[in-house]
Design an enzyme around this catalytic site. Structure first.
Site, mmCIF file in Angstrom:
data_model
loop_
_atom_site.group_PDB
_atom_site.id
_atom_site.type_symbol
_atom_site.label_atom_id
_atom_site.label_comp_id
_atom_site.label_asym_id
_atom_site.label_seq_id
_atom_site.Cartn_x
_atom_site.Cartn_y
_atom_site.Cartn_z
ATOM 1 N N GLY A 132 -6.998 1.268 -1.261
ATOM 2 C CA GLY A 132 -8.188 2.207 -1.052
ATOM 3 C C GLY A 132 -7.800 3.589 -0.583
ATOM 4 O O GLY A 132 -8.023 4.445 -0.968
ATOM 5 N N ASP B 257 0.688 -1.187 0.146
ATOM 6 C CA ASP B 257 0.057 0.054 -0.185
ATOM 7 C C ASP B 257 0.907 1.308 0.135
ATOM 8 O O ASP B 257 0.617 2.352 -0.587
ATOM 9 C CB ASP B 257 -1.048 -0.020 1.397
ATOM 10 C CG ASP B 257 -2.149 -0.648 0.878
ATOM 11 O OD1 ASP B 257 -2.283 -1.341 -0.022
ATOM 12 O OD2 ASP B 257 -3.307 -0.288 1.642
ATOM 13 N N HIS C 210 -5.575 -8.857 3.125
ATOM 14 C CA HIS C 210 -4.655 -9.054 4.189
ATOM 15 C C HIS C 210 -5.203 -9.211 5.479
ATOM 16 O O HIS C 210 -4.585 -9.977 6.567
ATOM 17 C CB HIS C 210 -3.583 -7.705 4.043
ATOM 18 C CG HIS C 210 -4.355 -6.478 4.342
ATOM 19 N ND1 HIS C 210 -3.937 -5.368 5.236
ATOM 20 C CD2 HIS C 210 -5.470 -5.999 3.626
ATOM 21 C CE1 HIS C 210 -4.722 -4.354 5.276
ATOM 22 N NE2 HIS C 210 -5.624 -4.564 4.215
ATOM 23 N N ARG C 211 -6.309 -8.537 5.970
ATOM 24 C CA ARG C 211 -6.602 -8.730 7.267
ATOM 25 C C ARG C 211 -7.564 -9.939 7.480
ATOM 26 O O ARG C 211 -7.393 -10.431 8.618
ATOM 27 C CB ARG C 211 -7.746 -7.658 7.793
ATOM 28 C CG ARG C 211 -6.904 -6.061 7.500
ATOM 29 C CD ARG C 211 -7.516 -5.146 8.193
ATOM 30 N NE ARG C 211 -6.907 -3.913 8.049
ATOM 31 C CZ ARG C 211 -5.721 -3.411 8.618
ATOM 32 N NH1 ARG C 211 -4.941 -4.280 9.425
ATOM 33 N NH2 ARG C 211 -5.170 -2.140 8.006
ATOM 34 N N ASN D 136 -4.634 -2.612 -4.868
ATOM 35 C CA ASN D 136 -5.911 -2.648 -4.098
ATOM 36 C C ASN D 136 -5.796 -1.665 -3.128
ATOM 37 O O ASN D 136 -6.409 -2.092 -2.074
ATOM 38 C CB ASN D 136 -6.382 -3.929 -3.894
ATOM 39 C CG ASN D 136 -7.676 -4.165 -3.441
ATOM 40 O OD1 ASN D 136 -8.684 -3.425 -3.759
ATOM 41 N ND2 ASN D 136 -8.124 -5.270 -2.888
ATOM 42 N N SER E 286 -14.497 6.759 5.211
ATOM 43 C CA SER E 286 -14.016 7.999 5.761
ATOM 44 C C SER E 286 -13.004 8.564 5.034
ATOM 45 O O SER E 286 -12.490 9.661 5.089
ATOM 46 C CB SER E 286 -13.551 7.813 7.276
ATOM 47 O OG SER E 286 -12.344 7.115 7.389
ATOM 48 N N GLN E 287 -12.431 7.534 4.162
ATOM 49 C CA GLN E 287 -11.355 7.954 3.394
ATOM 50 C C GLN E 287 -11.662 8.917 2.311
ATOM 51 O O GLN E 287 -10.854 9.837 1.518
ATOM 52 C CB GLN E 287 -10.617 6.691 2.757
ATOM 53 C CG GLN E 287 -9.953 5.958 3.537
ATOM 54 C CD GLN E 287 -9.523 4.503 2.921
ATOM 55 O OE1 GLN E 287 -9.640 4.244 1.793
ATOM 56 N NE2 GLN E 287 -8.918 3.528 3.746
ATOM 57 N N LYS F 196 0.447 -6.545 1.487
ATOM 58 C CA LYS F 196 -0.379 -5.185 1.280
ATOM 59 C C LYS F 196 -0.206 -4.342 2.662
ATOM 60 O O LYS F 196 -0.029 -3.022 2.107
ATOM 61 C CB LYS F 196 -1.923 -5.571 1.078
ATOM 62 C CG LYS F 196 -2.807 -4.162 0.992
ATOM 63 C CD LYS F 196 -4.202 -4.573 0.803
ATOM 64 C CE LYS F 196 -4.930 -3.551 0.108
ATOM 65 N NZ LYS F 196 -4.989 -2.363 0.975
ATOM 66 N N SER G 262 -16.225 5.808 10.954
ATOM 67 C CA SER G 262 -14.633 5.524 11.328
ATOM 68 C C SER G 262 -14.233 7.053 11.627
ATOM 69 O O SER G 262 -13.235 7.548 11.121
ATOM 70 C CB SER G 262 -13.880 5.208 10.174
ATOM 71 O OG SER G 262 -14.427 3.709 9.772
ATOM 72 N N ASP H 169 -11.637 -1.708 11.074
ATOM 73 C CA ASP H 169 -10.406 -2.510 10.323
ATOM 74 C C ASP H 169 -10.062 -3.601 11.247
ATOM 75 O O ASP H 169 -9.314 -4.468 10.971
ATOM 76 C CB ASP H 169 -9.273 -1.822 10.203
ATOM 77 C CG ASP H 169 -9.234 -1.090 9.000
ATOM 78 O OD1 ASP H 169 -10.179 -1.394 7.834
ATOM 79 O OD2 ASP H 169 -8.568 -0.186 8.496
ATOM 80 N N GLU I 108 -11.487 -4.432 0.877
ATOM 81 C CA GLU I 108 -10.735 -5.321 0.182
ATOM 82 C C GLU I 108 -11.469 -6.526 -0.593
ATOM 83 O O GLU I 108 -11.551 -7.051 -1.495
ATOM 84 C CB GLU I 108 -9.306 -6.015 0.520
ATOM 85 C CG GLU I 108 -8.280 -4.860 0.776
ATOM 86 C CD GLU I 108 -8.439 -3.722 1.809
ATOM 87 O OE1 GLU I 108 -7.343 -2.981 2.104
ATOM 88 O OE2 GLU I 108 -9.377 -3.757 2.308
#
Length: 432
Positions: A98, A52, A391-392, A96, A173-174, A417, A200, A320, A348
């Site tokens: 975000g 990322d 990844h999470r 990927n 929120s991004q 990631k 978030s 997250d 993701e």
């Protein structure tokens, strides 16, 4: 089904670990944007080395903002362009990530030229239309190529005029963070109104703190429902130290909850900029003890003979860490309900439906809700856990294998990631 997998080795006894995760992805990418828009060189220390952050660094380089990488990637010297975008055209591949697609979509509107942002196939399913709508309301010319307002994104930039825009609060929120960081370099003042409840919120508060560190103040009420941004031309360069990643820390705190014993995460305190440190509050509600330290937080799991207890948890502010909490919930006495995270379906992967599928594979009963899920523990069983290139999913559900024999994680390399050395660090922590 993936043929590449890693088997997790169960842990014999209680833990006694001291861990310092790598730098925060969220802070690294925010600091990179603010430093890139600063008038002069900034030095970022403790930066995260991951896919990322790599695509963010590469993207800024293609925009004409060079970044010198030192100390195995953890020190970044950013030659800020003074609120400008030097390149007049660029084709940006953002994987990927975000944060990268949302932050750079807003940022390139400050330039003069043609820019296109694209990523992996999953990125073309992740909506960005509300950000595009807000940017166009501020005078930009931005459009999405894919159905449903998804990337690729085309930007025909001629500066960002300014004005007023509405931003939906319930998607990501991004979107708002990307707008906030770009707008101080707009031609005129900007007012952003939040429509509905903002998800978030700690991430938005984090964005405002990073902006403040680089010399830009934003006027906003405590509920973060409205933002007024005056044009300042550029940010101020500075040296900026990045905290360890609190989302990554959640895996190690969760390991203490699952295995017993104690895990201390160094470098993160209750006063950290990252809201995800509040994950320890969820563990406390489930029966763990939490000890704040001068430069860390210690989580102490259940004593021998004691069990975690199920809980009802609104995780909107720390979404997250939902997958991490789900792994812990498999070891609780009674069901655990997670609410407030409908926006997790747009990450993701669909982090509600796909998480439910994998928890069932491990033996749980799961009731999927529109904004969360209810996890009822069952008899755990060996399983090959699919990770959906998320990844999470890989990092969280690996924790189940610390107690249950035969848990294999498919496509373990997807952790690159945000945390390339996760499995090595996890093995080291549980062996201390």
């Amino acid at each position: 089904m993936s043929t590449d997998s890693i088997e997790i080795t169960p842990v014999a006894g209680p833990l006694n670990a001291l861990v310092r995760p790598p730098g925060s992805k969220s802070l690294t990418n925010r600091a990179l944007v603010c430093a890139a828009l600063a008038d002069g060189e900034s030095t970022l220390t403790g930066a995260l080395v991951s896919d990322d952050t790599h695509v963010m660094i590469e993207g800024l380089g293609r925009l004409g903002i060079p970044i010198d990488v030192a100390d195995n990637g953890t020190t970044l010297r950013v030659a800020g362009a003074g609120g400008q975008i030097p390149a007049i055209e660029a084709d940006l591949f953002i994987g990927n990530s975000g944060t990268t697609v949302r932050f750079l979509t807003a940022m390139v509107t400050l330039g003069h030229g043609a820019f296109r942002l694209d990523g992996v196939p999953r990125m073309r399913e992740r909506p960005i239309g509300d950000l595009v709508k807000a940017l166009n309301a501020l005078g930009a010319t931005v459009r999405c190529e894919s159905p449903g307002g998804c990337p690729p994104v085309d930007v025909h930039a001629n500066g960002l005029p300014g004005g007023a825009a509405m931003v939906r609060g319930d998607i990501s929120s991004q979107f708002l963070s990307g707008l906030l960081m770009a707008c101080p370099c707009a031609d005129g003042s900007v007012t952003l109104e939040i429509e509905g409840e903002l998800v978030s919120k700690p991430y938005v508060a984090m964005t405002l703190e990073v902006m403040r560190s680089f010399g830009v103040e934003v006027s906003a009420p405590d509920d973060l429902s409205r933002f007024e941004i005056e044009p300042v031309g550029s940010y101020q360069p500075r040296d900026y130290a990045i905290e360890p990643d609190a989302s990554a820390a959640s895996y190690f705190w969760a390991a203490a909850a699952i295995c017993g014993g104690e895990v201390t995460v160094d470098g993160l305190t209750r006063n950290a900029l990252q809201g995800d440190v509040a994950f320890v509050d969820c563990l406390e509600k489930m029966g763990c003890r939490v000890e704040p330290l001068a430069d860390g937080i210690k989580v102490i799991g259940p004593a021998p003979g004691e069990k975690l207890r199920g809980a009802t948890l609104d995780m909107n502010a720390i979404s997250d860490t939902v997958q991490t909490l789900a792994a812990v919930a498999l070891f609780a006495d009674g069901p655990t309900e997670v609410t407030g995270v409908a926006h997790n379906r747009h990450k993701e992967t669909d982090r509600i439906a796909d998480l439910a599928t994998e928890l069932r594979r491990l033996g749980a009963s799961v009731d999927e809700k529109p904004d969360g899920l209810v996890i009822t523990p069952g008899e755990l069983r060996p399983a090959l856990v699919e990770t959906y290139d998320d990844h999470r999913m890989a990092m969280s559900l690996a924790l189940v294998g610390l107690k249950q024999q035969g848990v294999r994680i498919a496509n373990p390399s997807c952790t690159a990631k945000t945390y390339p050395n996760y499995f090595e660090d996890l093995a080291r922590a549980v062996q201390q």
